[in-house]
Design a protein around this motif. Structure first.
Motif, PDB file in Angstrom:
ATOM      1  N   GLY A 353       0.856  -1.404   0.087  1.00 51.96           N
ATOM      2  CA  GLY A 353       0.059  -0.101   0.211  1.00 51.96           C
ATOM      3  C   GLY A 353       0.939   1.177  -0.011  1.00 51.96           C
ATOM      4  O   GLY A 353       2.109   1.118  -0.008  1.00 51.96           O
ATOM      5  N   GLU A 354       0.115   2.498   0.144  1.00 48.76           N
ATOM      6  CA  GLU A 354       0.871   3.673  -0.142  1.00 48.76           C
ATOM      7  C   GLU A 354       1.903   3.752   1.402  1.00 48.76           C
ATOM      8  O   GLU A 354       1.523   3.082   2.341  1.00 48.76           O
ATOM      9  N   THR A 355       2.721   4.594   1.113  1.00 49.27           N
ATOM     10  CA  THR A 355       3.759   4.881   2.151  1.00 49.27           C
ATOM     11  C   THR A 355       3.009   5.442   3.640  1.00 49.27           C
ATOM     12  O   THR A 355       3.025   4.913   4.376  1.00 49.27           O
ATOM     13  N   ASN A 373       8.423   8.395   7.454  1.00 42.39           N
ATOM     14  CA  ASN A 373       9.378   8.335   8.739  1.00 42.39           C
ATOM     15  C   ASN A 373       8.632   9.086   9.731  1.00 42.39           C
ATOM     16  O   ASN A 373       8.664   8.780  10.818  1.00 42.39           O
ATOM     17  N   VAL A 374       7.661   9.990   9.342  1.00 46.28           N
ATOM     18  CA  VAL A 374       7.151  10.558  10.735  1.00 46.28           C
ATOM     19  C   VAL A 374       6.119   9.617  11.521  1.00 46.28           C
ATOM     20  O   VAL A 374       5.908   9.699  12.819  1.00 46.28           O
ATOM     21  N   LEU A 375       5.386   8.474  10.762  1.00 45.22           N
ATOM     22  CA  LEU A 375       4.503   7.558  11.423  1.00 45.22           C
ATOM     23  C   LEU A 375       5.153   6.261  10.874  1.00 45.22           C
ATOM     24  O   LEU A 375       5.546   6.152   9.600  1.00 45.22           O
ATOM     25  N   PRO A 376       5.168   5.178  11.566  1.00 39.14           N
ATOM     26  CA  PRO A 376       5.513   3.948  11.151  1.00 39.14           C
ATOM     27  C   PRO A 376       4.977   3.457   9.927  1.00 39.14           C
ATOM     28  O   PRO A 376       3.554   3.869   9.722  1.00 39.14           O
ATOM     29  N   LYS A 377       5.454   2.652   8.922  1.00 46.25           N
ATOM     30  CA  LYS A 377       4.827   2.292   7.677  1.00 46.25           C
ATOM     31  C   LYS A 377       3.734   1.623   8.028  1.00 46.25           C
ATOM     32  O   LYS A 377       2.661   1.689   7.164  1.00 46.25           O
ATOM     33  N   TRP A 378       3.569   0.648   9.140  1.00 52.85           N
ATOM     34  CA  TRP A 378       2.232  -0.070   9.408  1.00 52.85           C
ATOM     35  C   TRP A 378       1.126   0.746   9.488  1.00 52.85           C
ATOM     36  O   TRP A 378      -0.147   0.401   9.480  1.00 52.85           O
ATOM     37  N   MET A 379       1.262   2.032   9.933  1.00 54.44           N
ATOM     38  CA  MET A 379       0.009   3.058  10.249  1.00 54.44           C
ATOM     39  C   MET A 379      -0.381   3.741   8.952  1.00 54.44           C
ATOM     40  O   MET A 379      -0.971   4.801   8.950  1.00 54.44           O
ATOM     41  N   ARG A 380       0.126   3.252   7.660  1.00 51.41           N
ATOM     42  CA  ARG A 380      -0.382   3.834   6.480  1.00 51.41           C
ATOM     43  C   ARG A 380      -1.671   3.910   6.219  1.00 51.41           C
ATOM     44  O   ARG A 380      -2.276   4.753   5.458  1.00 51.41           O
ATOM     45  N   PHE A 381      -2.607   3.055   7.003  1.00 56.46           N
ATOM     46  CA  PHE A 381      -4.061   3.241   6.801  1.00 56.46           C
ATOM     47  C   PHE A 381      -4.626   4.863   7.369  1.00 56.46           C
ATOM     48  O   PHE A 381      -5.679   4.949   6.972  1.00 56.46           O
ATOM     49  N   LEU A 405      15.142  14.821  16.139  1.00 58.77           N
ATOM     50  CA  LEU A 405      13.925  15.320  16.242  1.00 58.77           C
ATOM     51  C   LEU A 405      12.997  14.725  15.482  1.00 58.77           C
ATOM     52  O   LEU A 405      11.648  14.527  15.945  1.00 58.77           O
ATOM     53  N   ILE A 406      13.147  14.022  14.215  1.00 56.47           N
ATOM     54  CA  ILE A 406      12.221  13.461  13.428  1.00 56.47           C
ATOM     55  C   ILE A 406      11.944  12.136  14.303  1.00 56.47           C
ATOM     56  O   ILE A 406      10.807  11.758  14.394  1.00 56.47           O
ATOM     57  N   GLY A 407      12.888  11.411  14.888  1.00 57.08           N
ATOM     58  CA  GLY A 407      12.618  10.387  15.498  1.00 57.08           C
ATOM     59  C   GLY A 407      11.872  10.603  16.901  1.00 57.08           C
ATOM     60  O   GLY A 407      11.009   9.652  17.155  1.00 57.08           O
ATOM     61  N   ASN A 408      12.054  11.675  17.384  1.00 54.33           N
ATOM     62  CA  ASN A 408      11.318  11.983  18.571  1.00 54.33           C
ATOM     63  C   ASN A 408      10.052  12.019  18.182  1.00 54.33           C
ATOM     64  O   ASN A 408       8.805  11.925  18.816  1.00 54.33           O
ATOM     65  N   LEU A 409       9.408  12.884  17.175  1.00 52.58           N
ATOM     66  CA  LEU A 409       8.336  13.061  16.633  1.00 52.58           C
ATOM     67  C   LEU A 409       7.651  11.715  16.314  1.00 52.58           C
ATOM     68  O   LEU A 409       6.425  11.738  16.718  1.00 52.58           O
ATOM     69  N   ARG A 410       8.184  10.792  15.564  1.00 58.04           N
ATOM     70  CA  ARG A 410       7.622   9.504  15.411  1.00 58.04           C
ATOM     71  C   ARG A 410       7.158   8.924  16.854  1.00 58.04           C
ATOM     72  O   ARG A 410       6.352   8.341  16.895  1.00 58.04           O
ATOM     73  N   ARG A 411       8.111   8.745  17.618  1.00 59.67           N
ATOM     74  CA  ARG A 411       7.822   8.338  18.802  1.00 59.67           C
ATOM     75  C   ARG A 411       6.795   8.648  19.428  1.00 59.67           C
ATOM     76  O   ARG A 411       5.839   7.982  19.947  1.00 59.67           O
ATOM     77  N   ASP A 438     -11.124  -5.457  10.701  1.00 63.28           N
ATOM     78  CA  ASP A 438     -10.865  -4.758   9.222  1.00 63.28           C
ATOM     79  C   ASP A 438      -9.132  -4.633   9.229  1.00 63.28           C
ATOM     80  O   ASP A 438      -8.526  -4.571   8.019  1.00 63.28           O
ATOM     81  N   TYR A 439      -8.585  -4.276  10.246  1.00 64.47           N
ATOM     82  CA  TYR A 439      -7.325  -3.663  10.264  1.00 64.47           C
ATOM     83  C   TYR A 439      -6.383  -4.432  11.270  1.00 64.47           C
ATOM     84  O   TYR A 439      -5.278  -3.920  11.399  1.00 64.47           O
ATOM     85  N   ASN A 440      -6.605  -5.566  11.642  1.00 62.20           N
ATOM     86  CA  ASN A 440      -5.707  -6.428  12.487  1.00 62.20           C
ATOM     87  C   ASN A 440      -4.442  -6.617  11.762  1.00 62.20           C
ATOM     88  O   ASN A 440      -3.335  -6.787  12.458  1.00 62.20           O
ATOM     89  N   ILE A 441      -4.606  -6.850  10.550  1.00 66.80           N
ATOM     90  CA  ILE A 441      -3.304  -7.298   9.921  1.00 66.80           C
ATOM     91  C   ILE A 441      -2.003  -6.153   9.799  1.00 66.80           C
ATOM     92  O   ILE A 441      -1.132  -6.367   9.846  1.00 66.80           O
ATOM     93  N   PHE A 442      -2.428  -5.122  10.103  1.00 66.00           N
ATOM     94  CA  PHE A 442      -1.766  -3.712  10.278  1.00 66.00           C
ATOM     95  C   PHE A 442      -1.266  -3.731  11.420  1.00 66.00           C
ATOM     96  O   PHE A 442       0.465  -3.548  11.676  1.00 66.00           O
ATOM     97  N   LEU A 443      -1.843  -3.944  12.485  1.00 60.49           N
ATOM     98  CA  LEU A 443      -1.189  -3.984  13.834  1.00 60.49           C
ATOM     99  C   LEU A 443       0.007  -5.162  13.970  1.00 60.49           C
ATOM    100  O   LEU A 443       0.735  -4.963  14.604  1.00 60.49           O
ATOM    101  N   LYS A 444      -0.461  -6.265  13.319  1.00 61.29           N
ATOM    102  CA  LYS A 444       0.306  -7.360  13.431  1.00 61.29           C
ATOM    103  C   LYS A 444       1.762  -7.180  12.771  1.00 61.29           C
ATOM    104  O   LYS A 444       2.675  -7.617  13.029  1.00 61.29           O
ATOM    105  N   GLU A 445       1.627  -6.253  11.589  1.00 63.46           N
ATOM    106  CA  GLU A 445       2.664  -5.827  10.693  1.00 63.46           C
ATOM    107  C   GLU A 445       3.732  -5.085  11.723  1.00 63.46           C
ATOM    108  O   GLU A 445       4.769  -5.123  11.815  1.00 63.46           O
ATOM    109  N   GLY A 446       2.885  -4.100  12.530  1.00 65.72           N
ATOM    110  CA  GLY A 446       3.527  -3.347  13.369  1.00 65.72           C
ATOM    111  C   GLY A 446       4.270  -4.094  14.535  1.00 65.72           C
ATOM    112  O   GLY A 446       5.626  -3.539  14.710  1.00 65.72           O
ATOM    113  N   ILE A 447       4.101  -5.033  14.833  1.00 66.65           N
ATOM    114  CA  ILE A 447       4.862  -6.028  15.759  1.00 66.65           C
ATOM    115  C   ILE A 447       6.063  -6.799  15.110  1.00 66.65           C
ATOM    116  O   ILE A 447       6.977  -6.492  15.591  1.00 66.65           O
TER     117      ILE A 447
END
Length: 692
Positions: A353-355, A373-381, A405-411, A438-447
């Motif tokens: 999917g889209e970045t 980079n500002v959000l993890p890729k698994w949060m692309r939805f 700073l970007i890392g802090n913003l992401r966290r 609908d979205y559990n696959i994204f959460l699992k991707e995050g782990i």
């Protein structure tokens, strides 16, 4: 739009500059000092909002072709090395020349912010300025390839023209901010966009010549004209007919004639500058009518506004399922409005999917769509807007620098989103269950994708599984499972199975069922990979029931079997039949209704290995790598019958042993293609029926 709860006023002497890299925590201290203006600003904000609808339909144009130089003027040379810098700005700094309009509109907005601040902070200045409308006007002349940008802001004196437009990378805004810091009531400067001092020169990416007509707001100020063709000189002369503020006349080169088209300009404003506080008119028609909802008080936003904004920012047609409106000044300045879509994501989004669905803004000016980079890729939805004053940018503001700073913003954002989902799951469990479906696959991707154990466990709190102790259709979380655990239990048990019915009939579940130990049933084929990466949850090890069966039997004493001698002979016989498949064969006391079971070291890893490597291995190598152990139930009818058959019908005994082993491999999920069973099953049936 200006709002009561978050008002920002800023000023600077120089005008045609770009947005800042960062003002860090100093701006936050100054922001507090601006609260004394909030009452006046609130009145202005409400008045401005109420007029927006009528302004969109009225024709209102201040651009007039009346400015004319009254003298030959004086030529000036750009300061040392400026020619080279100008070429870099005009030719190399920006990857897309359309951003010149964003830069010039941002500069015009800064000029208006300065005059707005002066009107509120200085009564004498307020009398001088009067009730002048603070606006940005754009005119297009397609026939003559001319684009005009005019504001009613603070304007410039002759000295400021030389300083601010004669020195590339000199920021009048920055100088003004530095000066304001010397004052105790400096106010808030976060609305000032320009700071580095190169944005104005982006006009030379599209222009053969640029004219600037400007007149300062101070009493009895003279009008001036600044002209340059982008070479090493510029000319300044006095001019008549100049209105207070600044007017830029861009003579477009032939390759960029599209920027003299009204529709093109409108689309670029909608793309980059739609949320600029001041009204923008193109040929007399208001263009920017949308409010930047992320800057408003959440209590003042209606569900309809959220729905319309979500569809605009996300370029979609459904509605938001959940809305997270988040703002903080510590540890970073962040204003975020994030939406969780109601529509189930298309199949493509699961794999490639889209970045990102989130746009990055800085002071309501678009920096980049679908920012990485500002959000993890698994949060692309997730769709929405993130606006931060502390984002470090390169000169063109098109690419984020790789910085702490970007890392802090992401966290910060990741933590807040996970907390929001956790709170939602508790407050609205039914709505969350639909979201999870609908979205559990994204959460699992995050782990799988994160290396931070704390983040893994925060995501794991959001997972849901069916359980051996819960009614069909109901699910539980890992946290609730831990709350129900006996005090002497130190593991979280799970079983991978296609369905609850098959899970309850699994030979691996039998022993734990007798002990009344709760087991999580996982129906997704990749859930064991998720647990492999998670490893622990709240200091409890995640353990598959297959592994538990293997470990328990390895520690148990020799089972008390009456016909021990026959069983030993059977095991010796079975080892010969399965010599190239089973690494070991032994008895187990953990089974009741099943004849045998296969165990391997680290079953989850073995299953994952098979999915990705089976096609590359031959049978002998396959079993050599897995080293499966066949554990038999000596009290089962089939095992007892085998003790007879190995002496009376070796052919049938061999086929039965092969079939039991294959059945166990399939039960363990170690064979991806169950059709492999058919050949051996047909041979077994044929041998069993030969004498009938």
């Amino acid at each position: 739009m200006f709002t009561v709860h978050r008002l920002k006023f800023s000023i600077k002497f120089g005008k045609y500059l770009t947005r800042p890299l960062s003002l860090s925590c100093e701006r936050r201290i100054l922001r507090k000092q601006c609260q004394r203006f909030s009452g006046i600003a609130g009145t202005l904000a409400r008045s401005y909002s109420s007029q927006a609808a009528t302004q969109t339909t009225e024709t209102h144009n201040i651009i007039k072709d009346v400015e004319k130089p009254t003298e030959e003027g004086v030529k000036h040379k750009f300061q040392s090395e400026t020619q080279m810098l100008l070429q870099i700005v005009a030719k190399s700094l920006y990857s897309n020349n359309e951003v010149f309009l964003r830069e010039l509109i941002s500069n015009a907005s800064d000029a208006l912010e300065k005059i707005r601040y002066l009107r509120l902070s200085d009564s004498n200045t307020a009398d001088i300025i009067g009730d002048r409308n603070l606006e940005i006007h754009i005119g297009t002349d397609k026939q003559n390839r001319i684009l005009i940008i005019q504001d009613t802001g603070i304007g410039m004196t002759q000295e400021e023209l030389v300083l601010n437009l004669g020195t590339i990378a000199r920021s009048g805004s920055r100088a003004f901010i530095d000066k304001l810091k010397e004052k105790q009531d400096a106010g808030d400067m976060s609305q000032i966009i320009g700071q580095f001092g190169v944005g104005f020169y982006s006009a030379f990416m599209v222009a053969d010549k640029v004219e600037v007509f400007t007149k300062s707001y101070v009493p009895d100020a003279e009008g001036f004209c600044w002209v340059s063709d982008g070479s090493d000189t510029f000319k300044i002369s006095k001019a008549e007919g100049v209105q207070p503020g600044t007017k830029i006349v861009i003579h477009l080169n032939p390759e960029c004639r599209q920027y003299s088209d009204e529709n093109t300009i409108n689309s670029l404003i909608m793309k980059y500058s739609n949320f600029i506080s001041s009204p923008i008119y193109v040929n007399g028609k208001r263009v920017n009518t949308l409010q930047p909802l992320w800057m408003l008080n959440p209590k003042d936003i209606t569900p309809l506004q959220h729905k319309e904004f979500y569809r605009y920012i996300g370029n979609c047609f459904d509605s938001p399922r959940f809305t997270l409106h988040y703002s903080t000044d510590v540890p970073l300045n962040i204003r975020a409005l994030l939406y969780f879509p109601e529509q189930k994501p298309p199949l493509l989004d699961f794999t490639q999917g889209e970045t990102s669905g989130v746009s990055l803004y800085s002071r309501k000016v678009l920096i980049k769509n679908k920012i990485e980079n500002v959000l993890p890729k698994w949060m692309r939805f997730i769709k929405g807007v993130i606006d931060s004053e502390d984002i470090p940018l390169n000169l063109s503001r098109e690419l984020l620098q790789n910085s702490t700073l970007i890392g802090n913003l992401r966290r910060v954002l990741t933590t807040r989103i996970l907390k929001f989902l956790s709170e939602t799951s508790q407050k609205y469990p039914k709505d969350y269950d639909k979201f999870y479906k609908d979205y559990n696959i994204f959460l699992k991707e995050g782990i799988i994708s994160t290396d931070i154990q704390k983040e893994k466990e925060d995501i794991a709190q959001l997972l849901r599984f069916q359980s051996s102790t819960m009614p069909p259709g109901e699910s539980t979380s890992l946290e609730d499972y831990c709350k129900r655990m006996p005090h002497d239990q130190n593991k979280i048990y799970y079983l991978l199975a296609p369905s609850q019915n098959l899970a309850e009939q699994s030979p691996y579940y039998e022993s734990l069922k007798k002990q009344n130990i709760e087991v999580l049933f996982c129906y997704d084929a990749y859930d064991d990979v998720i647990f492999l990466h998670l490893k622990q949850f709240k200091s409890y090890n995640l353990t598959s029931v297959e592994e538990e069966l293997r470990e328990s039997d390895s520690k148990s004493d020799s089972p008390g079997i009456i016909n021990q001698g026959e069983i030993n002979n059977l095991i010796t016989y079975m080892k010969k039949v399965l010599s190239r498949k089973a690494h070991n064969i032994k008895t187990t006391t953990r089974l009741e209704s099943h004849p045998c079971v296969v165990t391997v070291a680290d079953m989850a890893s073995a299953r994952h290995f098979i999915r990705i490597q089976t096609h590359q291995l031959g049978d002998e190598m396959f079993y050599s790598v897995l080293q499966p152990c066949l554990e038999i139930n000596p009290n089962h009818f089939l095992i007892r019958k085998l003790c007879e058959l190995m002496n009376t019908n070796t052919k049938l005994a061999d086929l039965l042993i092969e079939q039991l082993f294959m059945n166990s491999m399939v039960e363990a999920g170690l064979i991806n293609n169950p059709r492999m069973l058919l050949l051996s099953l047909n041979k077994l049936l044929t041998a069993a029926l030969e004498k009938h």
